[in-house]
Write a protein that holds these residues in place. Structure first.
Motif, short mmCIF file in Angstrom:
data_model
loop_
_atom_site.label_atom_id
_atom_site.label_comp_id
_atom_site.label_asym_id
_atom_site.label_seq_id
_atom_site.Cartn_x
_atom_site.Cartn_y
_atom_site.Cartn_z
N THR A 16 38.78 42.09 45.88
CA THR A 16 39.45 41.21 44.91
C THR A 16 38.52 40.13 44.38
O THR A 16 38.41 39.94 43.16
N ASN A 19 35.44 41.49 42.24
CA ASN A 19 35.92 42.07 40.98
C ASN A 19 36.46 41.02 40.04
O ASN A 19 36.26 41.09 38.81
N LYS A 20 37.14 40.03 40.59
CA LYS A 20 37.67 38.95 39.75
C LYS A 20 36.53 38.16 39.11
O LYS A 20 36.61 37.78 37.93
#
Length: 248
Positions: A16, A19-20
């Motif tokens: 997460t 990727n964010k």
């Protein structure tokens, strides 16, 4: 930005955050759901231009006009949704144990979040207030009734990007007790009854004040309804559309 700020709750999640970060850097525009979220993005990723981030508040979908009859105790404090990790349910329960022991006609009703887990069950059994803890899953059409009948709604979460249950409770005329932290002051405004984050004494005192004074509950009921009226999905979609148009 909960994953970045509280990584100890997400030790098994390896995708997460990286990727964010990629998406934040590549995006032409970023829609943040609160000023608090925008501040967190800029704090964690100071190389992201502030002008790239637009704020669009969310709204709620609870239908306050639906007439349902859910079976509830006469006097209960409401907790809604997931109870794990940063949602801080164990902290809330420990703070309330002395009150429950002193007031045998008072209950804590947990709507949603599924059955109590092993840690919760052990604490409840050991505390001697098992009969005053209720957990129920619900249909969407029943949620408004849970809010409307509650003495108050407590949201002790350590962090929320927005916190839709706060709006739901206020729209239903249920006084809201929550932390003076993250996005909560933006959502609840002066209709929120705030306690210091992770301060169990302060939380207990704020709840006791509500329980003991019906006039205070009425005051915050009216404040909450007025505050919730400031948020609606038409406004949200219009503002999102404006962001899309600037990108195009």
């Amino acid at each position: 930005m909960i994953h970045e700020l509280y990584p100890h709750y997400f030790t098994n999640d390896k995708t997460t955050v990286p990727n964010k970060k990629i998406l934040l850097e590549k995006a032409t525009k970023i829609i943040a759901i609160s000023e608090s979220t925008k501040r967190d993005i800029l704090k964690i990723y100071p190389h992201i231009p502030a002008e790239k981030i637009d704020i669009v508040y969310l709204a709620h979908t609870v239908n306050t006009g639906i007439q349902t009859k859910v079976d509830t105790p006469e006097n209960y404090i409401l907790f809604v949704g997931n109870r794990a990790a940063y949602k801080n349910f164990i902290f809330f329960l420990k703070a309330m144990l002395p009150v429950l022991k002193d007031r045998k006609d008072l209950y804590i009703l947990c709507a949603g979040g599924n059955a109590f887990n092993e840690e919760e069950t052990h604490l409840i059994q050991e505390s001697g207030v098992r009969d005053q803890l209720i957990q129920r899953n619900f249909k969407d059409s029943e949620l408004a009734d849970y809010y409307k009948k509650a003495l108050c709604f407590v949201f002790p979460s350590e962090y929320e990007g927005f916190g839709i249950p706060v709006l739901e409770a206020m729209a239903c005329g249920c006084p809201v007790v929550l932390t003076n932290h993250s996005s909560f002051p933006e959502v609840a405004g002066d209709a929120g009854i705030y306690f210091e984050l992770n301060n169990s004494t302060d939380l207990k005192e704020k709840i006791m004040r509500l329980l003991d004074h019906i006039e205070i509950r009425e005051e915050y009921k009216l404040k909450g309804i007025a505050q919730a009226d400031k948020f609606n999905w038409k406004k949200t979609t219009d503002e999102c559309l404006k962001v899309y148009q600037t990108v195009l």
